[in-house]
Motif scaffolding. Structure first.
Motif, PDB file in Angstrom:
ATOM      1  N   ARG A  54       0.816  -1.217   0.000  1.00 13.62           N
ATOM      2  CA  ARG A  54       0.000   0.000   0.000  1.00 13.62           C
ATOM      3  C   ARG A  54       0.851   1.270   0.000  1.00 13.62           C
ATOM      4  NH1 ARG A  54      -5.008   2.147   1.016  1.00 13.62           N
ATOM      5  NH2 ARG A  54      -5.090   3.980   2.360  1.00 13.62           N
ATOM      6  N   ASP A  55       1.907   1.312   0.786  1.00 15.75           N
ATOM      7  CA  ASP A  55       2.724   2.524   0.847  1.00 15.75           C
ATOM      8  C   ASP A  55       3.317   2.851  -0.520  1.00 15.75           C
ATOM      9  OD1 ASP A  55       2.163   2.768   3.521  1.00 15.75           O
ATOM     10  OD2 ASP A  55       4.070   1.934   4.203  1.00 15.75           O
ATOM     11  N   GLU A  56       3.770   1.827  -1.227  1.00 15.79           N
ATOM     12  CA  GLU A  56       4.332   2.036  -2.557  1.00 15.79           C
ATOM     13  C   GLU A  56       3.253   2.507  -3.528  1.00 15.79           C
ATOM     14  OE1 GLU A  56       7.072  -0.447  -5.820  1.00 15.79           O
ATOM     15  OE2 GLU A  56       6.308  -1.428  -4.007  1.00 15.79           O
ATOM     16  N   LEU A  57       2.067   1.940  -3.420  1.00 15.04           N
ATOM     17  CA  LEU A  57       0.964   2.334  -4.286  1.00 15.04           C
ATOM     18  C   LEU A  57       0.531   3.771  -4.026  1.00 15.04           C
ATOM     19  CD1 LEU A  57      -1.102  -0.958  -4.181  1.00 15.04           C
ATOM     20  CD2 LEU A  57      -0.286   0.157  -6.266  1.00 15.04           C
ATOM     21  N   LEU A  58       0.563   4.174  -2.764  1.00 14.42           N
ATOM     22  CA  LEU A  58       0.127   5.526  -2.434  1.00 14.42           C
ATOM     23  C   LEU A  58       1.086   6.584  -2.970  1.00 14.42           C
ATOM     24  CD1 LEU A  58      -1.361   5.174   1.161  1.00 14.42           C
ATOM     25  CD2 LEU A  58      -2.534   5.258  -1.051  1.00 14.42           C
ATOM     26  N   GLU A  59       2.334   6.204  -3.243  1.00 13.85           N
ATOM     27  CA  GLU A  59       3.237   7.134  -3.917  1.00 13.85           C
ATOM     28  C   GLU A  59       2.727   7.441  -5.319  1.00 13.85           C
ATOM     29  OE1 GLU A  59       7.150   5.503  -3.878  1.00 13.85           O
ATOM     30  OE2 GLU A  59       7.297   5.447  -1.687  1.00 13.85           O
ATOM     31  N   ARG A  60       2.179   6.426  -5.976  1.00 17.96           N
ATOM     32  CA  ARG A  60       1.586   6.632  -7.299  1.00 17.96           C
ATOM     33  C   ARG A  60       0.340   7.508  -7.200  1.00 17.96           C
ATOM     34  NH1 ARG A  60       1.654   0.793 -10.413  1.00 17.96           N
ATOM     35  NH2 ARG A  60       3.909   0.682 -10.795  1.00 17.96           N
ATOM     36  N   VAL A  61      -0.446   7.269  -6.173  1.00 17.71           N
ATOM     37  CA  VAL A  61      -1.648   8.072  -5.971  1.00 17.71           C
ATOM     38  C   VAL A  61      -1.278   9.539  -5.818  1.00 17.71           C
ATOM     39  CG1 VAL A  61      -3.537   8.553  -4.365  1.00 17.71           C
ATOM     40  CG2 VAL A  61      -3.013   6.196  -5.003  1.00 17.71           C
ATOM     41  N   GLU A  62      -0.219   9.802  -5.077  1.00 15.59           N
ATOM     42  CA  GLU A  62       0.210  11.184  -4.875  1.00 15.59           C
ATOM     43  C   GLU A  62       0.596  11.835  -6.199  1.00 15.59           C
ATOM     44  OE1 GLU A  62       0.159  14.404  -2.814  1.00 15.59           O
ATOM     45  OE2 GLU A  62      -0.241  12.473  -1.854  1.00 15.59           O
ATOM     46  N   SER A  63       1.196  11.055  -7.095  1.00 16.72           N
ATOM     47  CA  SER A  63       1.538  11.577  -8.414  1.00 16.72           C
ATOM     48  C   SER A  63       0.283  11.970  -9.187  1.00 16.72           C
ATOM     49  CB  SER A  63       2.340  10.544  -9.205  1.00 16.72           C
ATOM     50  OG  SER A  63       3.570  10.257  -8.578  1.00 16.72           O
ATOM     51  N   VAL A  64      -0.760  11.142  -9.077  1.00  8.26           N
ATOM     52  CA  VAL A  64      -2.026  11.450  -9.746  1.00  8.26           C
ATOM     53  C   VAL A  64      -2.648  12.709  -9.156  1.00  8.26           C
ATOM     54  CG1 VAL A  64      -4.382  10.631 -10.162  1.00  8.26           C
ATOM     55  CG2 VAL A  64      -2.465   9.056 -10.400  1.00  8.26           C
ATOM     56  N   VAL A  65      -2.597  12.848  -7.827  1.00  8.84           N
ATOM     57  CA  VAL A  65      -3.160  14.023  -7.171  1.00  8.84           C
ATOM     58  C   VAL A  65      -2.422  15.287  -7.626  1.00  8.84           C
ATOM     59  CG1 VAL A  65      -3.465  15.192  -4.953  1.00  8.84           C
ATOM     60  CG2 VAL A  65      -4.034  12.769  -5.181  1.00  8.84           C
ATOM     61  N   THR A  66      -1.108  15.201  -7.729  1.00  8.65           N
ATOM     62  CA  THR A  66      -0.312  16.345  -8.203  1.00  8.65           C
ATOM     63  C   THR A  66      -0.740  16.749  -9.604  1.00  8.65           C
ATOM     64  OG1 THR A  66       1.579  15.725  -6.830  1.00  8.65           O
ATOM     65  CG2 THR A  66       2.016  17.153  -8.714  1.00  8.65           C
ATOM     66  N   GLU A  67      -0.927  15.760 -10.465  1.00  9.37           N
ATOM     67  CA  GLU A  67      -1.386  16.040 -11.827  1.00  9.37           C
ATOM     68  C   GLU A  67      -2.806  16.585 -11.828  1.00  9.37           C
ATOM     69  OE1 GLU A  67      -0.170  15.673 -15.379  1.00  9.37           O
ATOM     70  OE2 GLU A  67       1.293  16.437 -13.946  1.00  9.37           O
ATOM     71  N   ARG A  68      -3.646  16.095 -10.934  1.00  9.60           N
ATOM     72  CA  ARG A  68      -5.026  16.585 -10.856  1.00  9.60           C
ATOM     73  C   ARG A  68      -5.049  18.084 -10.566  1.00  9.60           C
ATOM     74  NH1 ARG A  68      -8.034  14.211  -5.928  1.00  9.60           N
ATOM     75  NH2 ARG A  68      -7.020  15.959  -4.861  1.00  9.60           N
ATOM     76  N   VAL A  69      -4.228  18.490  -9.633  1.00  7.31           N
ATOM     77  CA  VAL A  69      -4.157  19.917  -9.290  1.00  7.31           C
ATOM     78  C   VAL A  69      -3.678  20.714 -10.488  1.00  7.31           C
ATOM     79  CG1 VAL A  69      -3.036  21.618  -7.821  1.00  7.31           C
ATOM     80  CG2 VAL A  69      -3.826  19.448  -6.838  1.00  7.31           C
ATOM     81  N   ARG A  70      -2.648  20.213 -11.169  1.00  9.69           N
ATOM     82  CA  ARG A  70      -2.105  20.920 -12.336  1.00  9.69           C
ATOM     83  C   ARG A  70      -3.156  21.050 -13.434  1.00  9.69           C
ATOM     84  NH1 ARG A  70       0.625  20.057 -17.312  1.00  9.69           N
ATOM     85  NH2 ARG A  70       0.348  17.776 -17.241  1.00  9.69           N
ATOM     86  N   VAL A  71      -3.842  19.947 -13.714  1.00  9.39           N
ATOM     87  CA  VAL A  71      -4.844  19.954 -14.785  1.00  9.39           C
ATOM     88  C   VAL A  71      -6.009  20.869 -14.421  1.00  9.39           C
ATOM     89  CG1 VAL A  71      -6.549  18.528 -15.990  1.00  9.39           C
ATOM     90  CG2 VAL A  71      -4.213  17.676 -15.660  1.00  9.39           C
ATOM     91  N   ALA A  72      -6.482  20.790 -13.182  1.00  5.20           N
ATOM     92  CA  ALA A  72      -7.607  21.634 -12.770  1.00  5.20           C
ATOM     93  C   ALA A  72      -7.238  23.113 -12.869  1.00  5.20           C
ATOM     94  CB  ALA A  72      -8.035  21.280 -11.346  1.00  5.20           C
ATOM     95  N   ASP A  73      -6.024  23.456 -12.457  1.00  4.51           N
ATOM     96  CA  ASP A  73      -5.576  24.847 -12.545  1.00  4.51           C
ATOM     97  C   ASP A  73      -5.484  25.295 -14.000  1.00  4.51           C
ATOM     98  OD1 ASP A  73      -5.428  25.007  -9.811  1.00  4.51           O
ATOM     99  OD2 ASP A  73      -3.244  24.800  -9.705  1.00  4.51           O
ATOM    100  N   ALA A  74      -4.966  24.416 -14.861  1.00  3.56           N
ATOM    101  CA  ALA A  74      -4.849  24.756 -16.277  1.00  3.56           C
ATOM    102  C   ALA A  74      -6.221  24.929 -16.910  1.00  3.56           C
ATOM    103  CB  ALA A  74      -4.056  23.683 -17.012  1.00  3.56           C
TER     104      ALA A  74
END
Length: 360
Positions: free
Chosen positions: A271-291
């Motif tokens: 789970r900890d390793e998977l949540l690192e991927r989730v954080e990457s998606v969240v970072t992209e979500r913020v970028r896309v929403a702002d754009a």
């Protein structure tokens, strides 16, 4: 063979079912599309998960554990609950189906927000119950006051979706607590948290913690999104064992395959390793929403792995144009309402933003 004059007819509720529309997959022979239509993870399974699935596949001639005993135990342990507090199914949609099989029938009413997960009205009608959709607020959030007002003596189940699919906002703790105080204890409330791992708003309801306060509450979760196991179909509902027992009775035997059970167990361990991927998606979500906001879109608060474009009457036109772009981008349109766009890899999101600039 000659067709007979009359053929068997289905139950009226089944014949009238709305059609579930899956995410687009592109046309054979065309250029490879950017597939942002199904809320899938942009990442493949972890190597440890893929290896475990491959090993499980070597005994595919044998039936899986019919009761998924170890998986129930692992999920229960993860949640701090007993194994008897969990019912596993072939994806969270199957688990929700079993909930409605157990708690809704002809003459009963099932309340849910709308627009929300499009399986809700289908599952309700299959169970023979009556769907009571309650329109969302203008910002894409549940109208919990209206949902509470919709409760009648016939209400047996209420479905809450947090974050809401397809619009994105999640339910906050205070509003859910106020809502649950208005719900009779005889009514089952199901909090669908399919995208819970992507939530970053600290005010959002913690479904697991809420179970300890509300004996008529269940939570539904899935391994399809954050865990990247959409193709293996594993989901579950959890809550008081007395509420879960009837749900377990409705689960189709052997409905979760051996590779799926194995993948879910190994994914929990990683789970900890998977949540690192989730954080990457969240970072992209913020970028896309702002754009998107920079392009003039009024994007509702996005707490899942997707964003919502309230395109209204332009929905079909925009979705078709994106699919016909130089690099086709597949999204999930809801005719006359808006477009749900999954957050993909950075280069996929860049292709989306580039294609949308002409619609600013």
């Amino acid at each position: 063979m000659d067709r007979p004059a009359s053929l068997p007819v289905p139950r009226p509720a089944v014949a009238a079912l709305p059609r579930y529309v899956p995410g687009a997959r592109g046309s054979a022979g065309g250029p490879p599309p950017v597939k942002l239509s199904s809320n899938e993870s942009p990442y493949p399974p972890l190597p440890s998960v893929a290896q475990a699935v491959a090993a499980a596949g070597e005994v595919a001639h044998r039936y899986p554990d019919m009761f998924a005993v170890e998986l129930h135990e692992r999920i229960g342990s993860f949640l701090g609950l007993s194994a008897e507090s969990v019912a596993v199914g072939g994806g969270s949609v199957a688990a929700l189906h079993h909930v409605l099989q157990a708690y809704a029938a002809a003459g009963d009413e099932v309340i849910f927000a709308w627009r929300s997960f499009e399986a809700y009205p289908i599952l309700t009608q299959v169970a023979g119950a009556t769907a009571v959709p309650v329109p969302l607020l203008a910002d894409g959030r549940h109208d919990l006051d209206a949902m509470a007002a919709a409760i009648t003596d016939a209400t047996t189940v209420i479905l809450l979706c947090s974050p809401n699919n397809p619009t994105g906002p999640a339910l906050r703790s205070t509003e859910v607590e106020d809502f649950l105080a208005k719900v009779p204890s005889r009514v089952l409330v199901v909090l669908d948290e399919a995208y819970v791992e992507f939530v970053r708003d600290p005010e959002v309801i913690d479904g697991r913690a809420a179970l300890d306060r509300h004996p008529n509450l269940l939570i539904a979760r899935t391994f399809s999104k954050a865990y990247g196991l959409a193709g293996l179909r594993v989901g579950y509902v959890a809550g008081d064992p007395e509420l879960i027992a009837p749900v377990r009775s409705c689960v189709t035997p052997f409905s979760v395959s051996a590779p799926a059970q194995t993948a879910a167990i190994v994914s929990l361990e990683a789970r900890d390793e998977l949540l690192e991927r989730v954080e990457s998606v969240v970072t992209e979500r913020v970028r896309v929403a702002d754009a998107l906001a920079g392009l003039g879109w009024n994007v509702p608060d996005a707490q899942g792995n997707f964003v919502w474009l309230p395109a209204g009457e332009r929905t079909a036109e925009i979705a078709a144009a994106l699919a016909d772009a130089e690099r086709p981008v597949l999204v999930r349109p809801f005719a006359g309402e808006g477009i749900r766009v999954t957050i993909g890899a950075p280069e996929e999101n860049d292709a989306l933003l580039a294609a949308l600039r002409e619609w600013a």
